[in-house]
Design a protein around this motif. Structure first.
Motif, PDB file in Angstrom:
ATOM      1  N   THR A  34       0.897  -1.208   0.020  1.00  0.00           N
ATOM      2  CA  THR A  34       0.278   0.338   0.227  1.00  0.00           C
ATOM      3  C   THR A  34       0.870   1.640  -0.015  1.00  0.00           C
ATOM      4  OG1 THR A  34      -0.218   0.094   2.738  1.00  0.00           O
ATOM      5  CG2 THR A  34      -1.951  -1.069   1.213  1.00  0.00           C
ATOM      6  N   LYS A  35       0.657   2.649  -0.363  1.00  0.00           N
ATOM      7  CA  LYS A  35       0.965   3.474   0.308  1.00  0.00           C
ATOM      8  C   LYS A  35       1.678   4.031   0.994  1.00  0.00           C
ATOM      9  CE  LYS A  35       0.287   8.434  -0.922  1.00  0.00           C
ATOM     10  NZ  LYS A  35      -0.528   9.489  -1.038  1.00  0.00           N
ATOM     11  N   GLY A  36       3.019   4.012   0.982  1.00  0.00           N
ATOM     12  CA  GLY A  36       3.709   4.745   2.197  1.00  0.00           C
ATOM     13  C   GLY A  36       4.850   3.989   2.701  1.00  0.00           C
ATOM     14  N   VAL A  37       4.555   1.997   2.061  1.00  0.00           N
ATOM     15  CA  VAL A  37       4.819   1.082   3.123  1.00  0.00           C
ATOM     16  C   VAL A  37       6.715   0.619   2.098  1.00  0.00           C
ATOM     17  CG1 VAL A  37       4.172  -0.837   1.447  1.00  0.00           C
ATOM     18  CG2 VAL A  37       4.704  -1.378   3.597  1.00  0.00           C
ATOM     19  N   GLU A  38       7.277   0.333   2.881  1.00  0.00           N
ATOM     20  CA  GLU A  38       8.676   0.089   2.964  1.00  0.00           C
ATOM     21  C   GLU A  38       8.980  -1.351   1.687  1.00  0.00           C
ATOM     22  OE1 GLU A  38      12.484  -0.585   4.901  1.00  0.00           O
ATOM     23  OE2 GLU A  38      11.535   0.952   5.321  1.00  0.00           O
ATOM     24  N   ILE A  39       9.711  -1.436   0.655  1.00  0.00           N
ATOM     25  CA  ILE A  39       9.601  -2.834   0.610  1.00  0.00           C
ATOM     26  C   ILE A  39      11.349  -3.212  -0.033  1.00  0.00           C
ATOM     27  CG2 ILE A  39       9.475  -4.137  -1.711  1.00  0.00           C
ATOM     28  CD1 ILE A  39       6.945  -2.901  -2.192  1.00  0.00           C
ATOM     29  N   PHE A  40      11.493  -4.002   0.547  1.00  0.00           N
ATOM     30  CA  PHE A  40      13.213  -4.999   0.530  1.00  0.00           C
ATOM     31  C   PHE A  40      13.172  -5.568  -0.571  1.00  0.00           C
ATOM     32  CE2 PHE A  40      17.047  -7.027   1.201  1.00  0.00           C
ATOM     33  CZ  PHE A  40      17.862  -6.417   0.857  1.00  0.00           C
ATOM     34  N   ARG A  56       6.660  -5.238   4.983  1.00  0.00           N
ATOM     35  CA  ARG A  56       5.596  -5.769   6.809  1.00  0.00           C
ATOM     36  C   ARG A  56       6.202  -6.993   6.667  1.00  0.00           C
ATOM     37  NH1 ARG A  56       1.090  -2.153   6.474  1.00  0.00           N
ATOM     38  NH2 ARG A  56       0.351  -1.296   4.145  1.00  0.00           N
ATOM     39  N   GLY A  57       7.398  -7.269   7.040  1.00  0.00           N
ATOM     40  CA  GLY A  57       8.322  -8.659   8.431  1.00  0.00           C
ATOM     41  C   GLY A  57       7.399  -9.608   7.431  1.00  0.00           C
ATOM     42  N   TYR A  58       7.119 -10.022   6.031  1.00  0.00           N
ATOM     43  CA  TYR A  58       7.431 -11.342   5.224  1.00  0.00           C
ATOM     44  C   TYR A  58       7.222 -10.729   3.968  1.00  0.00           C
ATOM     45  CZ  TYR A  58       2.722  -9.668   3.612  1.00  0.00           C
ATOM     46  OH  TYR A  58       2.147  -8.738   2.647  1.00  0.00           O
ATOM     47  N   GLU A  59       7.892 -12.419   3.616  1.00  0.00           N
ATOM     48  CA  GLU A  59       8.864 -12.266   2.316  1.00  0.00           C
ATOM     49  C   GLU A  59       6.973 -13.114   1.247  1.00  0.00           C
ATOM     50  OE1 GLU A  59      10.263 -14.415   4.975  1.00  0.00           O
ATOM     51  OE2 GLU A  59      12.029 -12.361   4.372  1.00  0.00           O
TER      52      GLU A  59
END
Length: 76
Positions: A34-40, A56-59
């Motif tokens: 969603t908007k604003g979330v950090e993705i690695f 959000r803490g999961y793959e």
């Protein structure tokens, strides 16, 4: 426009906007993107599709076609 599809492995980005409409956009949002979330970006399959991301803490495995609908800010 910078999309999640273009992010190199090992980089983190923040979501600016989701493109697409209807069920496709809803499915991406249901995955936690969603908007604003950090993705690695963890890794990309040998042939380039799919890509594995951490959100959000999961793959999560995401197809390149879906990743192209996620506009990101590379300056995290």
């Amino acid at each position: 426009m910078n999309t999640l599809k273009d992010v190199p492995v090992g980089k983190s980005v923040r979501v600016i906007k989701l493109h697409g409409e209807g069920a496709i956009k809803r499915r991406i949002m249901d995955m936690g993107i969603t908007k604003g979330v950090e993705i690695f970006v963890r890794k990309v399959a040998p042939l380039g599709d799919p890509m594995e991301i951490a959100v959000r803490g999961y793959e999560l495995s995401l197809r390149k076609a879906d990743a192209e609908m996620v506009e990101v800010d590379p300056q995290l």
